[in-house]
Design an enzyme around this catalytic site. Structure first.
Site, mmCIF file in Angstrom:
data_model
loop_
_atom_site.group_PDB
_atom_site.id
_atom_site.type_symbol
_atom_site.label_atom_id
_atom_site.label_comp_id
_atom_site.label_asym_id
_atom_site.label_seq_id
_atom_site.Cartn_x
_atom_site.Cartn_y
_atom_site.Cartn_z
ATOM 1 N N SER A 277 0.834 -1.196 0.000
ATOM 2 C CA SER A 277 0.000 0.000 0.000
ATOM 3 C C SER A 277 0.868 1.244 0.000
ATOM 4 O O SER A 277 2.071 1.182 0.218
ATOM 5 C CB SER A 277 -0.910 0.016 1.239
ATOM 6 O OG SER A 277 -1.749 -1.118 1.279
ATOM 7 N N SER A 315 -3.474 -3.656 -2.458
ATOM 8 C CA SER A 315 -2.779 -2.393 -2.221
ATOM 9 C C SER A 315 -3.782 -1.292 -1.918
ATOM 10 O O SER A 315 -4.674 -1.005 -2.718
ATOM 11 C CB SER A 315 -1.943 -2.019 -3.453
ATOM 12 O OG SER A 315 -1.179 -0.866 -3.209
ATOM 13 N N ASP A 317 -4.195 2.377 -1.935
ATOM 14 C CA ASP A 317 -3.517 3.527 -2.543
ATOM 15 C C ASP A 317 -4.392 4.766 -2.367
ATOM 16 O O ASP A 317 -5.382 4.951 -3.082
ATOM 17 C CB ASP A 317 -3.247 3.266 -4.027
ATOM 18 C CG ASP A 317 -2.425 2.004 -4.239
ATOM 19 O OD1 ASP A 317 -1.585 1.696 -3.370
ATOM 20 O OD2 ASP A 317 -2.622 1.325 -5.250
#
Length: 399
Positions: A277, A315, A317
């Site tokens: 991340s 992830s 983001d």
């Protein structure tokens, strides 16, 4: 400025209460000296190696703190063979943010994360508390500590609602994340110790236990100052990098050349790095509304993608953006506000500055990070000499 180190509360010696400060200082001086010295890194930033990202010039410190008034504070927590984590605090200004709010926005590229307080940011388009970054399972403890810190400030006696904003990445690869070691003293140290000027980067604060592209990630920052003809505004970005992909630096395929990249196990029947991340915080002194701040936040993801990220399934983001301009501040109780608002057709240069700053901040987070080990394993620092050799071969660095 050196990062701050603070040991965990000692539950066995001081049951039910925090370790006395004197003992904490003693333990710090006797058990953490080696860790403190290790953080006094001499590793270079991207520009030290001759890597130039984009066309605009950085500010004096090439950091988010080049945006006037912005302060950054960090607490780095290293203990024994299993605690590798910390807190990074970003304060838009040094006053009481609750009574002197800044417009803000957020953008989600991939929502696999625990970003606390974002619904109110999205609804009202403003920040009323600083931004904290920490490890995944410490988000709620950090938020509670910041609420206590804020409610103790002068003038807050009648406040009954407050919105802490806390982001995270998962540092469980190096840190005993289930221990949830962040305490109120660590959060307060980061908030109270926040300053302008240079920002410590690499394996510090919320980046102490993070990884990026299979190497050690961490905290990174960069800035851009627009020419006077484009408004002379400053954009600064700070990242907490902890993600995967196929690292490229200024277009050079560093990850592929060094044999460490996502899906390598499928391509070459070896292990690869894909998950992770990143938290990105964008600050500017341009007078922007929350609408244009959201547009600015979207461009940070373009800078992220230039480094080789593809926002994998796992992830998280996220981008948070805010403006420090005096003409856009908000104060509770105002019935009607007269505010400045930069025109849409003046945004393009700010977009470019955001892309450049984000890209370079990610590089800085890796170049500055030292190798970190714990009982969970070792995350090696990006090898400088080998990386420079690749960059020279692809013409990124010229003699």
């Amino acid at each position: 400025m050196l990062p701050q180190f603070a040991p965990r509360r000692e539950r066995s010696a001081w049951p039910g209460r925090a370790m006395p400060l004197a003992w904490a200082i003693l333990i710090l001086s006797t058990t953490c000296l080696e860790s403190v010295m290790a953080q006094q890194t001499t590793r270079p930033r991207a520009r030290d190696l001759g890597i130039t990202v984009g066309i605009f010039e950085p500010g004096a410190h090439n950091a988010i703190t080049d945006v006037g008034g912005v302060l950054v504070g960090q607490t780095t927590l290293i203990e024994g063979d299993d605690i590798r984590t910390g807190v990074t605090a970003i304060r838009p200004h040094g006053g009481n943010l609750y009574f002197d709010r800044v417009p803000a926005a957020m953008y989600v590229a991939n929502g696999f994360g625990k970003l606390l307080g974002v619904t109110q940011v999205r609804e009202l388009g403003e920040l009323e508390m600083p931004i904290l970054l920490t490890c995944t399972l410490c988000v709620w403890k950090a938020a509670d500590a910041m609420v206590e810190w804020a409610l103790e400030m002068e003038g807050m006696e009648r406040v009954r609602s407050i919105n802490p904003v806390v982001g995270e990445t998962n540092d469980g690869g190096l840190n005993d994340i289930r221990n949830r070691p962040i305490g109120p003293e660590h959060v307060r140290a980061a908030l109270d110790g926040a300053t302008t000027g240079p920002v410590e980067e690499g394996a510090v604060g919320a980046g102490t236990g993070t990884s990026a592209f299979g190497w050690k990630g961490g905290i990174g920052t960069s800035s851009r100052v627009l020419p006077a003809s484009l408004g002379g505004y400053t954009v600064g970005v700070l990242v907490q990098s902890n993600f995967g992909g196929i690292l490229q630096i200024a277009g050079a395929p560093v990850g592929r050349e060094l044999g460490r990249y996502a899906f390598r196990n499928q391509v070459e029947e070896r292990d690869g790095e894909a998950q992770g991340s990143i938290m990105m915080v964008v600050a500017t002194d341009a007078p922007l509304s929350e609408r244009n701040l959201e547009r600015l936040a979207m461009r940070a993801v373009m800078g992220l993608s230039r480094t080789g990220s593809f926002a994998s399934n796992g992830s998280g983001d996220y981008v948070l953006s805010f403006s420090t301009a005096a003409g856009v501040r908000r104060r509770p109780g105002d019935q009607v506000r007269t505010t400045e608002d930069l025109a849409n057709d003046r945004m393009s240069a700010l977009f470019q500055a955001t892309v450049e700053s984000t890209e370079e901040a990610i590089y800085n987070s890796m170049f500055r990070a030292e190798t970190v080990s714990s009982r969970f394993g070792t995350r090696e620092a990006l090898p400088i000499d080998e990386t420079v050799e690749v960059l020279r071969r692809y013409g990124v660095i010229r003699e």
